[in-house]
Write an enzyme that holds these catalytic residues in place. Structure first.
Site, PDB file in Angstrom:
ATOM      1  N   GLN A 153       0.784  -1.053   0.021  1.00  0.00           N
ATOM      2  CA  GLN A 153       0.124  -0.144   0.183  1.00  0.00           C
ATOM      3  C   GLN A 153       0.731   1.178   0.168  1.00  0.00           C
ATOM      4  OE1 GLN A 153      -0.481  -2.730   2.028  1.00  0.00           O
ATOM      5  NE2 GLN A 153      -2.625  -3.371   1.642  1.00  0.00           N
ATOM      6  N   GLN A 200      -1.635  -9.775  -3.878  1.00  0.00           N
ATOM      7  CA  GLN A 200      -2.796  -9.999  -3.545  1.00  0.00           C
ATOM      8  C   GLN A 200      -4.077  -9.208  -4.066  1.00  0.00           C
ATOM      9  OE1 GLN A 200      -2.124  -9.491   0.753  1.00  0.00           O
ATOM     10  NE2 GLN A 200      -1.169 -11.378   0.913  1.00  0.00           N
ATOM     11  N   ARG A 428      -5.225   2.151  10.209  1.00  0.00           N
ATOM     12  CA  ARG A 428      -5.180   2.201  11.774  1.00  0.00           C
ATOM     13  C   ARG A 428      -4.008   1.174  11.771  1.00  0.00           C
ATOM     14  NH1 ARG A 428      -7.347  -1.542  15.473  1.00  0.00           N
ATOM     15  NH2 ARG A 428      -6.537  -0.878  17.600  1.00  0.00           N
ATOM     16  N   ALA A 429      -3.085   1.364  12.409  1.00  0.00           N
ATOM     17  CA  ALA A 429      -1.763   0.808  12.423  1.00  0.00           C
ATOM     18  C   ALA A 429      -2.033  -0.567  13.218  1.00  0.00           C
ATOM     19  CB  ALA A 429      -0.563   1.460  12.903  1.00  0.00           C
ATOM     20  N   GLU A 484      -8.760  -4.712   5.230  1.00  0.00           N
ATOM     21  CA  GLU A 484      -8.243  -5.820   6.310  1.00  0.00           C
ATOM     22  C   GLU A 484      -9.124  -5.296   7.360  1.00  0.00           C
ATOM     23  OE1 GLU A 484      -4.506  -6.531   7.037  1.00  0.00           O
ATOM     24  OE2 GLU A 484      -3.924  -7.653   5.045  1.00  0.00           O
ATOM     25  N   TYR A 487      -7.133  -6.494  13.255  1.00  0.00           N
ATOM     26  CA  TYR A 487      -6.765  -7.710  13.961  1.00  0.00           C
ATOM     27  C   TYR A 487      -7.237  -7.813  15.139  1.00  0.00           C
ATOM     28  CZ  TYR A 487      -3.632  -7.946   9.769  1.00  0.00           C
ATOM     29  OH  TYR A 487      -2.756  -7.975   8.408  1.00  0.00           O
TER      30      TYR A 487
END
Length: 589
Positions: A153, A200, A428-429, A484, A487
């Protein structure tokens, strides 16, 4: 800005006093500005050994460094028109290489612009963290016949002519490793074959390709001559044209060594590159305030109040107030990944509901005090038709958590109708130089769209804690979306939307009657708690005006569950096949 002008502005009495006050506080401008020590400018008289030494020093300083990814280093290598003998430029973090001609073929690099795996500490076997680098406005004659651009990205390639082949997977991809997770190409030409390799997902817009090989999860093309035919079973979503485009402004130098910024014209239903002879508007550099790190928000706002455009040189800018753009057709741009940071819970940039404002080439880091928005385009609740001259935001990359434990409720809010959102990464890291975590670097929404008739081309939004994209405006369109989910969700009790388990990554509000998306991918990796699940990746109203094409979901490593693709339609991931197999939905409504 003088104390008197600041006081007058604060009480809304600029009026008749402003011209005299501004004349006293006029900031200097130049057609041959000082771009600072982080910018190297070369011409044909520069020895190839000097250029090679410069680019090697920049890259070698980052080799397997544990701090470079979120460091303060910034590099811009600019080439005046001409052909340059062997230059092998490895591009690391915060590195830009650009030509200074009117057209890409005015500058030729013989050698390579190279991005590969193996160099980044902690990610040596992959290229999934090859962020924050760019190549623009030049041609490359690859030494081996094939140039390698294994980016992820926030690594755009624009106005580039590859006189050979282009591969976008790293050199170790054939060994079962070497994944890459980007990226974006626009207004570019590749004479040979583009091979996506281990990428991807990828978005290619308004370009010309000899041919295309490969596909993984989500490959999207719009306005691309030589693109593969639409075939979502091979991951390809192809549109023959792009509805609305305005290519990003670019810097060039004329025969008198004076600098200009060129703003390409708006195009509709277009395909292919704009060059040579790109139509548009030429702005002499003397019409820009060239900002340097250390400049205050007050100083920069004073320049804006004088009717100047803004050009940021590489570095980090600490801003205790928003930069307020009120003049139509103002250009705000820069080189070398200039980074804006709010210091008082403020936005760093706002625009009025006026036509033609063009914002590009920035990194925006959330500060330690929560900002309601980091960038706000247009005025909330205002709906003015800007179809003939829209605002635009291009190659702007937002981070909530990096070297800073940042906080922001929303990173980008789009209020102005007809805005073009062209290549955004709002992140957002999930890792950083500073610690990250569910209650540490907090961010609810990456992109909130309130304007009508907004078009997003290349929307990358990741890891936010509620709706990552929230679309409230009518007649919105998105071509390519990559996401994504967060996580670090502790459990489903901590992550409940009004409609069920988890938050959809892409939410179209219930009052919207017309919306369309092409090529959307949503992935989950709930590694903090693999029992977490989301009911859906996309959530929209169900009326006939809502349409979706080419949607895909993936559970990375089969870690966590997305129960449906959109509104309960489409199967779940992990799939019965397991092993990170994607689930595809070709169309909805």
């Amino acid at each position: 800005m003088s104390t008197l002008l600041a006081t007058i502005t604060a009480v809304g009495l600029v009026g008749a006093l402003a011209p005299a006050v501004q004349a006293q506080a006029a900031v200097p401008t130049s057609d041959t500005p000082d771009f600072g020590s982080n910018v190297k400018v070369y011409d044909q008289s520069t020895p190839a050994s000097t250029i090679q030494s410069d680019v090697d020093a920049a890259f070698d300083s980052q080799l397997r460094s544990t701090s470079a990814q979120f460091g303060s280093q910034r590099y811009a290598f600019l080439f005046k028109p001409g052909s340059y003998g062997r230059v092998w430029a490895n591009l690391g973090f915060y590195t830009s290489v650009a030509g200074l001609g009117k057209n890409p073929d005015d500058v030729t690099i013989n050698g390579a612009l190279n991005v590969d795996s193996g160099w980044n500490a902690g990610d040596e076997k992959n290229a999934t963290q090859n962020f924050w680098r760019s190549a623009e406005n030049l041609s490359v004659v690859p030494e081996s016949g094939t140039d390698r651009w294994a980016v992820s990205q926030a690594a755009p390639m624009r106005r580039v002519h590859i006189k050979g082949n282009l591969t976008m997977g790293p050199s170790n991809q054939d060994g079962g490793q070497g994944y890459s997770s980007g990226g974006y190409i626009a207004d570019s030409k590749v004479d040979g074959t583009v091979t996506s390799g281990s990428q991807q997902q990828w978005y290619t817009r308004n370009s010309s390709l000899g041919s295309w090989q490969g596909g993984n999860w989500n490959m999207v093309f719009s306005g691309v001559q030589g693109a593969p035919a639409n075939d979502f079973s091979k991951s390809w979503t192809t549109l023959s044209t792009t509805p609305v485009t305005r290519e990003k402004p670019y810097l060039y130098v004329d025969s008198s060594n004076k600098y200009h910024v060129f703003v390409p014209s708006l195009r509709t239903n277009s395909a292919g590159v704009t060059w040579p002879n790109t139509p548009g508007t030429d702005i002499p550099m003397r019409n820009f305030y060239v900002a340097h790190p250390g400049d205050s928000a007050a100083t920069i706002n004073s320049a804006l109040s004088q009717g100047l455009n803004l050009f940021f040189t590489p570095g980090t800018y600490q801003l205790n107030a928003a930069l307020n753009v009120t003049r139509p057709d103002t250009v705000v741009t820069g080189i070398g990944f200039p980074t804006l940071v709010p210091t008082a819970g403020n936005a760093v940039l706002t625009t009025s509901d006026v036509s033609g404002v063009n914002v590009s080439n920035l990194v925006v880091d959330a500060g330690t005090q929560n900002s309601a928005q980091l960038v706000r385009l247009g005025t909330s609740g205002s709906h003015v038709d800007h179809a003939s001259d829209p605002q635009s935001i291009q190659d702007v990359f937002f981070r909530v958590g990096s070297s800073i434990q940042g906080k922001a409720s929303t990173t980008l809010q789009v209020n102005a109708d007809d805005t073009l959102v062209d290549h955004i990464w709002a992140w957002r890291a999930d890792h950083g130089g500073a610690a990250t975590g569910w209650n540490v670097n907090t961010g609810a929404t990456g992109v909130e769209v309130n304007g009508d008739d907004v078009l997003a081309t290349g929307l990358f939004v990741e890891h936010y804690q509620k709706y990552e994209v929230l679309w409230n405006g009518n007649r919105g369109r998105t071509i390519f979306f990559q996401n994504e989910m967060p996580y670090d969700v502790p459990d489903n009790a901590s992550w409940q939307s009004p409609t069920g388990a988890g938050y959809a990554a892409y939410k179209v509000a219930s009052g919207v009657t017309n919306h369309e998306i092409w090529g959307g991918g949503v992935y989950c990796f709930f590694n903090t708690n693999p029992s977490v699940h989301a009911d859906r990746a996309f959530e929209t109203p169900t009326g006939s005006g809502i349409r979706a094409h080419g949607l895909v979901t993936v559970s990375l490593g089969d870690t966590g569950t997305i129960s449906s693709v959109i509104n309960g339609v489409g199967g779940a991931v992990p799939t019965p096949a397991g092993n990170t197999a994607p689930n595809r939905l070709g169309s909805y409504n």
